[in-house]
Design a protein around this motif. Structure first.
Motif, PDB file in Angstrom:
ATOM      1  N   LEU A  43      61.346  31.878  53.834  1.00 24.37           N
ATOM      2  CA  LEU A  43      60.399  32.338  54.860  1.00 24.37           C
ATOM      3  C   LEU A  43      59.928  33.778  54.631  1.00 24.37           C
ATOM      4  O   LEU A  43      59.543  34.460  55.562  1.00 24.37           O
ATOM      5  N   SER A  44      59.936  34.220  53.384  1.00 20.93           N
ATOM      6  CA  SER A  44      59.501  35.585  53.097  1.00 20.93           C
ATOM      7  C   SER A  44      57.992  35.681  52.887  1.00 20.93           C
ATOM      8  O   SER A  44      57.418  36.758  53.032  1.00 20.93           O
ATOM      9  N   LEU A  45      57.354  34.547  52.552  1.00 24.74           N
ATOM     10  CA  LEU A  45      55.932  34.585  52.228  1.00 24.74           C
ATOM     11  C   LEU A  45      55.261  33.287  52.640  1.00 24.74           C
ATOM     12  O   LEU A  45      55.811  32.200  52.427  1.00 24.74           O
ATOM     13  N   ALA A  46      54.076  33.430  53.230  1.00 31.88           N
ATOM     14  CA  ALA A  46      53.225  32.274  53.529  1.00 31.88           C
ATOM     15  C   ALA A  46      51.938  32.444  52.730  1.00 31.88           C
ATOM     16  O   ALA A  46      51.216  33.419  52.916  1.00 31.88           O
ATOM     17  N   LYS A  47      51.686  31.508  51.816  1.00 32.30           N
ATOM     18  CA  LYS A  47      50.446  31.509  51.045  1.00 32.30           C
ATOM     19  C   LYS A  47      49.440  30.654  51.803  1.00 32.30           C
ATOM     20  O   LYS A  47      49.688  29.464  52.033  1.00 32.30           O
ATOM     21  N   ILE A  48      48.343  31.269  52.186  1.00 37.55           N
ATOM     22  CA  ILE A  48      47.342  30.585  53.001  1.00 37.55           C
ATOM     23  C   ILE A  48      46.081  30.418  52.169  1.00 37.55           C
ATOM     24  O   ILE A  48      45.498  31.396  51.713  1.00 37.55           O
ATOM     25  N   TYR A  49      45.702  29.169  51.957  1.00 39.34           N
ATOM     26  CA  TYR A  49      44.538  28.852  51.138  1.00 39.34           C
ATOM     27  C   TYR A  49      43.339  28.597  52.049  1.00 39.34           C
ATOM     28  O   TYR A  49      43.439  27.827  53.014  1.00 39.34           O
ATOM     29  N   LEU A  50      42.237  29.267  51.722  1.00 39.83           N
ATOM     30  CA  LEU A  50      41.042  29.224  52.555  1.00 39.83           C
ATOM     31  C   LEU A  50      39.844  28.711  51.771  1.00 39.83           C
ATOM     32  O   LEU A  50      39.727  28.937  50.571  1.00 39.83           O
ATOM     33  N   SER A  51      38.953  28.081  52.504  1.00 39.19           N
ATOM     34  CA  SER A  51      37.667  27.676  51.960  1.00 39.19           C
ATOM     35  C   SER A  51      36.600  28.286  52.868  1.00 39.19           C
ATOM     36  O   SER A  51      36.781  28.352  54.091  1.00 39.19           O
ATOM     37  N   PHE A  52      35.510  28.752  52.263  1.00 40.70           N
ATOM     38  CA  PHE A  52      34.448  29.423  53.012  1.00 40.70           C
ATOM     39  C   PHE A  52      33.138  28.645  52.888  1.00 40.70           C
ATOM     40  O   PHE A  52      32.861  28.050  51.850  1.00 40.70           O
TER      41      PHE A  52
END
Length: 99
Positions: A43-52
């Protein structure tokens, strides 16, 4: 494993709500879609993938969001009940679009 998936689902849901509310003031007035959230096992990092949409200047937008990642972490911390709030890293989702 279950804890990470549950955290990822909660982060995606709450961050979507935050984006819907806060990003009316965001530069370039883009539609931002959270496509995927991956939370590292400790739980040290959350990778959040986005589309625009539209896709112009998406690299600039990612830089802006990553500069404000501590701000979004703070907002999420207020809305979620997690023992540890992961750091946030925004990425462009470059997976091929399904049509």
């Amino acid at each position: 494993m279950f804890k990470n998936k549950k955290a990822a689902i909660l982060i995606k849901k709450k961050l979507s709500e935050i984006f819907n509310r806060e990003l009316i003031y965001f530069p370039y007035r883009k539609l931002i879609i959270i496509t995927k959230v991956i939370v590292i096992s400790d739980l040290s990092l959350a990778k959040i993938y986005l589309s625009f949409f539209p896709k112009e200047k998406e690299n600039n937008l990612i830089k802006i969001l990553n500069k404000k990642s501590k701000y979004y972490k703070k907002l999420l911390f207020k809305k979620l009940i997690l023992k540890k709030m992961p750091n946030i890293l925004f990425n462009i989702d470059d997976s091929p679009n399904i049509r």
